[in-house]
Design an enzyme around this catalytic site. Structure first.
Site, PDB file in Angstrom:
ATOM      1  CG  ASP A  99     -11.390   2.611   3.471  1.00  0.00           C
ATOM      2  OD1 ASP A  99     -12.148   2.852   2.504  1.00  0.00           O
ATOM      3  OD2 ASP A  99     -10.174   2.366   3.324  1.00  0.00           O
ATOM      4  N   GLY A 105       0.822  -1.194   0.000  1.00  0.00           N
ATOM      5  CA  GLY A 105       0.000   0.000   0.000  1.00  0.00           C
ATOM      6  C   GLY A 105       0.860   1.249   0.000  1.00  0.00           C
ATOM      7  CE  LYS A 112      -1.755  -0.992   7.899  1.00  0.00           C
ATOM      8  NZ  LYS A 112      -3.102  -0.471   8.249  1.00  0.00           N
TER       9      LYS A 112
END
Length: 544
Positions: free
Chosen positions: A369, A258, A276
């Site tokens: 989101d 990302g 992450k």
């Protein structure tokens, strides 16, 4: 190429060893050819019970791996381990995405200490052995546990691992970092600088270039704390129970990339996890604040339909979040891979998401989101909500005004910067159902900004497909109503979707039974017709 940073002289007490190559093999191995070493490695793999390596395709891939690398790789690598397969996997990942960098990190044991503390776990050897200078460094670090030449302080066996040279804070912890990427100018220098910036001492490095212009670089590093320079150690800050031990985290492969973070598959304390890792984050950036906010929210939630938070590292430079690994990948990828879904699959996914969102909203958490790309599936096809990077806890008035999320799924009040609450997630959920029905991106013929303007000014919504059941179409229209107060809550939506799901399962079971009955009847009729034809033919033959 073997590099030592910096060379360490061996102390007089260092154990002697027979002549070795830099990768730990005796010098006679250098007379072997690369092909012979490759075949010897395949023979070693064939002896293992935990690995199926009998297929010709597998053997061809291993031979191709050796062929692409220089002969010194074959001469130096440890063929008694699975390191070659790990190197092959990393290079394959780099070839699949030349813009990415694949890497793996693991603790390694440089040499066997004279006495191993009882709490020391088994560690693998480095892929390329270790030089005498590196062994001397490990032996020198062990001197803290020795009283004098030839004697050992046995009383230390019962102390904590922090007093032993086994990778703890008071001694040398050695790690092997393997990096695979497309070859670039000054790559080794750039990697060395990056490791140095992370506070790592590079003790040994092996760099190889492949014939198809990729690079495999293997570093042995440590984080040495000199006790003699700091006789009084300051007290460590309090550590939350969710703060992970970064030395127990192993990174295996990149899963996704990302703008501000990368997602990797790895393991933590033996458990398969997703990691992450943030990119270039500073204390004063909004990305860093969002990272802390995500950790704060994820550690508070625990639900079957919310991805499970395992821990995080909030101390630089290793900022990361660790959560359960979802082997099924994202719903976005699944619907594009599998194509149109059965109605029961669509409704089952919708029920899972609605339950998870209801749980979050009851705890005053807005996701902000919600979309198919942020929904993950486990190996039992259970869908879980993920990515809380822009999620927030409702406080005070219970309304927000910040524009955040993704335009194509965003509620009109969010786009207009008007106050909004949990009903903004309900709007996005209706668009997610449309995604499941069509396997498409909403408003794909428009730019995101054009779609946002249409949603606000013209009441634009995705067209409901003709195969959508009327009850589900009515639910979607209610959920993406222009006015937030007209939209139902997830507490209302969940039982409605559950009822539709049960009805769809019954209908699909009825259709399957009817289809099976029709197929059986057709088969019986065909058999009867064939028997009649055969009987008539036999009668004619007898008449002759």
């Amino acid at each position: 190429m073997l590099l030592l940073f910096p060379p360490q002289p061996a102390p007089p007490s260092a154990p002697s060893a027979p002549p070795m190559a830099s990768g730990g093999q005796h010098l006679y191995a250098r007379r072997k050819t690369k092909h012979e070493i490759c075949e010897a490695y395949l023979a070693q793999l064939a002896k293992r019970d935990d690995l199926d390596c009998s297929s010709p395709e597998f053997k061809a891939q291993v031979r191709a791996h050796f062929d692409r690398l220089p002969t010194r790789y074959a001469l130096d690598v440890n063929i008694q381990s699975l390191d070659v397969l790990s190197h092959k996997r990393l290079l394959d990942e780099a070839r699949a995405d030349p813009t990415a960098v694949s890497f793996a990190v693991r603790p390694v044991e440089i040499m066997q200490l004279p006495r191993v503390p009882r709490n020391r776990g088994h560690l693998p050897k480095p892929a390329f052995g270790s030089s005498p200078n590196l062994q001397a460094l490990a032996l020198e670090a062990a001197q803290a546990d020795w009283i004098g030449p030839g004697s050992y302080n046995a009383s230390q066996d019962d102390q904590s691992s922090s007093n032993h040279p086994d990778g703890s804070a008071d001694a040398v912890a050695f790690y092997e970092i393997t990096v695979a990427s497309i070859d670039q100018p000054k790559l080794l220098s750039r990697l060395s600088e990056a490791l140095s910036d992370l506070g790592l001492n590079i003790r040994e490095a092996h760099a190889f270039n492949t014939s198809d212009r990729f690079s495999l670089d293997v570093f042995v590093v440590d984080q040495l704390q000199q006790q003699s320079m700091a006789p009084t150690r300051p007290a460590s800050p309090a550590v939350d129970d969710w703060e992970i031990d970064i030395t127990q985290l192993q990174i295996d492969a990149k899963v996704a990339s990302g703008a501000f973070s990368n997602l990797y598959r790895g393991s933590y304390c033996g458990q398969e996890v997703a990691v992450k890792i943030l990119k270039d984050v500073q204390d004063d950036t909004s990305q860093y604040q969002e990272f802390l906010q995500e950790v704060s929210i994820m550690r508070k939630v625990r639900h079957k339909n919310v991805v499970q938070f395992i821990g995080a590292c909030t101390r630089k430079p290793n900022l990361c979040i660790v959560f359960e690994f979802m082997s099924g990948g994202s719903v976005y990828d699944y619907i594009r891979r599998e194509g149109p879904l059965h109605l029961s699959q669509i409704l089952k996914t919708a029920v899972d998401v609605s339950r998870g969102m209801d749980y979050l909203h009851q705890r005053k958490i807005i996701h902000r989101d919600l979309k198919a790309a942020n929904l993950l599936m486990d190996d039992h096809a259970i869908v879980k909500i993920a990515d809380f990077g822009v999620a927030r806890v409702i406080e005070g008035s219970g309304a927000m005004t910040a524009e955040t999320g993704t335009y194509r799924w965003m509620a009109p009040e969010v786009i207009e910067h008007k106050p909004y609450d949990t009903k903004a997630d309900v709007f996005s959920f209706a668009v997610v159902i449309w995604e499941l029905l069509t396997c498409k991106v909403p408003y794909s013929d428009m730019t995101p900004l054009q779609a946002a303007v249409g949603v606000v000014q013209k009441g634009l919504r995705p067209g409901i497909p003709p195969n959508c059941p009327p009850a589900l179409a009515d639910l979607m229209r209610a959920a993406w109503a222009q006015e937030p107060q007209a939209r139902p809550s997830f507490r209302d939506l969940t039982p409605r979707l559950q009822g539709m799901y049960e009805a769809s399962k019954q209908e699909e079971a009825r259709q399957q039974a009817a289809a099976a009955m029709a197929a059986s009847t057709a088969a019986m009729n065909k058999s009867s017709a064939a028997g009649s034809t055969a009987g008539g033919l036999l009668a004619k033959l007898r008449g002759r």
